[in-house]
Structure formats: structure tokens, C-alpha cells
Design a protein around this motif. Structure first.
Motif, PDB file in Angstrom:
ATOM      1  N   LEU A 149     -28.415 -13.013 -15.261  1.00  8.48           N
ATOM      2  CA  LEU A 149     -28.248 -12.287 -16.507  1.00  8.48           C
ATOM      3  C   LEU A 149     -28.450 -13.250 -17.671  1.00  8.48           C
ATOM      4  O   LEU A 149     -27.928 -14.365 -17.647  1.00  8.48           O
ATOM      5  CB  LEU A 149     -26.845 -11.692 -16.591  1.00  8.48           C
ATOM      6  N   THR A 150     -29.194 -12.822 -18.674  1.00  7.83           N
ATOM      7  CA  THR A 150     -29.366 -13.615 -19.883  1.00  7.83           C
ATOM      8  C   THR A 150     -28.676 -12.885 -21.023  1.00  7.83           C
ATOM      9  O   THR A 150     -28.978 -11.723 -21.300  1.00  7.83           O
ATOM     10  CB  THR A 150     -30.856 -13.826 -20.214  1.00  7.83           C
ATOM     11  N   LEU A 151     -27.748 -13.574 -21.651  1.00  2.00           N
ATOM     12  CA  LEU A 151     -27.019 -13.043 -22.795  1.00  2.00           C
ATOM     13  C   LEU A 151     -27.488 -13.784 -24.033  1.00  2.00           C
ATOM     14  O   LEU A 151     -27.828 -14.960 -23.968  1.00  2.00           O
ATOM     15  CB  LEU A 151     -25.516 -13.251 -22.622  1.00  2.00           C
ATOM     16  N   ARG A 152     -27.473 -13.095 -25.152  1.00  3.35           N
ATOM     17  CA  ARG A 152     -27.894 -13.710 -26.405  1.00  3.35           C
ATOM     18  C   ARG A 152     -26.978 -13.224 -27.526  1.00  3.35           C
ATOM     19  O   ARG A 152     -26.536 -12.080 -27.514  1.00  3.35           O
ATOM     20  CB  ARG A 152     -29.336 -13.318 -26.707  1.00  3.35           C
ATOM     21  N   THR A 153     -26.715 -14.103 -28.471  1.00  2.28           N
ATOM     22  CA  THR A 153     -25.922 -13.671 -29.608  1.00  2.28           C
ATOM     23  C   THR A 153     -26.687 -12.577 -30.342  1.00  2.28           C
ATOM     24  O   THR A 153     -27.909 -12.571 -30.380  1.00  2.28           O
ATOM     25  CB  THR A 153     -25.643 -14.832 -30.584  1.00  2.28           C
TER      26      THR A 153
END
Length: 167
Positions: A149-153
Motif C-alpha cells: 500500500l502506498t499512502l501519501r499526504t
């Protein structure tokens, strides 16, 4: 080197050793991830964790990557602060088999709110330290029964120029 900086450089796997002050010296600090999808909320961690008011966090996280914080890139551009998490996508721990593969296939996961907490049983969930807050931007399937999973602000508004022609 400060303890917080040391924990960031080595990733979340060792954060519990250097962040005992969050627990007041009375317990282990466990990193946990909460993702709010349109139809459900998923709570996972690298160790089983239960809280009466915070919910159950199932042991599905294989690894939390490090989060690098920067003020800006050369040229005044805001950096994209991202976090990557490897997740066990098999049956068990409160989740159906291939939960993240199904979300990937449906494609409606982008923009779902995601928060990484540092949790401890001696602190109320409302006071858990928020290590990262943003949105889920990408699900990758690097191997069978593993999802990354890639999370980003959520900084879209800060990255866009104003309609008046810039800052």
C-alpha cells in the motif's frame, strides 16, 4: 542523534524500542494503520492489538517502511511525503482472503483516508500519536497474497497554484 530521528531512519519495526516514552514506560508501542474505505474500515498492525474504544487491529502488516519528512525540494517545490506498507493478504485476522486484491480490482480505493498511529494499551485512543495522516494512493500486488500500500499526504491544495496566477 535523537530517539525519534533514530526510529525514522530504521523504519517502524524498531520504533517500539525507541518510543517507550509514549507508553510512559508501561507497555509496548505498536504501530497501527487505519484505512477508511467507502464501504468499510480496515484496522491492521504488525501485532494484534485491541482497544475498547479504538477497535481491533489485526496482525496483517508485514512491514512499515520509513517516512522521510522534508520541508521542501530545491526550487521551493513541496515534497510528496509517502509511506509504503507491506500487508499479508491471506484469510484470517478478521479480513477475508484477498481483501486488498479485490479493492485493487475494483479500483475505488484511491483517496480513502489512511492514518498510521503509534498505539499503546496505557493511552486512550484519542491520545494515540498520529505518525502519518493522508490517503491511500496505490495498491500493488508484488507477490501472491502480499499487497503493498502506498499512502501519501493529502497536499493537493498546497501543490496547486491559485486561480489568480500563483502564490
Amino acid at each position: 542523534r535523537g530517539a525519534g530521528r533514530d526510529a525514522d531512519a530504521r523504519g517502524f519495526g524498531r520504533a517500539r524500542m525507541t518510543l517507550s516514552t509514549i507508553a510512559g514506560g508501561q507497555g509496548t508501542v505498536v504501530p497501527g494503520l487505519k484505512i477508511v474505505f467507502p464501504s468499510t474500515t480496515i484496522r491492521i498492525a504488525n501485532a494484534p492489538f485491541s482497544s475498547l474504544t479504538g477497535g481491533n487491529y489485526h496482525r496483517k502488516v508485514l512491514g512499515f517502511g520509513s517516512i522521510r519528512n522534508q520541508a521542501s525540494k530545491p526550487g521551493g517545490i513541496l515534497p510528496a511525503v509517502e509511506a509504503r506498507i507491506r500487508v499479508d493478504d491471506t484469510h484470517g485476522g478478521g479480513l477475508a482472503a484477498r481483501t486488498f486484491q479485490r479493492l485493487y480490482a475494483a479500483g475505488d480505493y484511491r483517496g480513502s483516508a489512511a492514518t498510521i498511529y503509534l498505539m499503546t494499551p496505557t493511552v486512550a485512543p484519542a491520545s494515540w500519536y498520529v505518525r502519518f495522516s493522508g490517503v491511500l494512493t496505490k495498491i500493488e500486488l508484488p507477490s501472491p497474497f502480499v499487497a503493498q500500500l502506498t499512502l501519501r499526504t493529502q497536499d493537493d491544495k498546497l501543490s496547486r497554484k491559485s486561480p489568480g496566477g500563483g502564490w
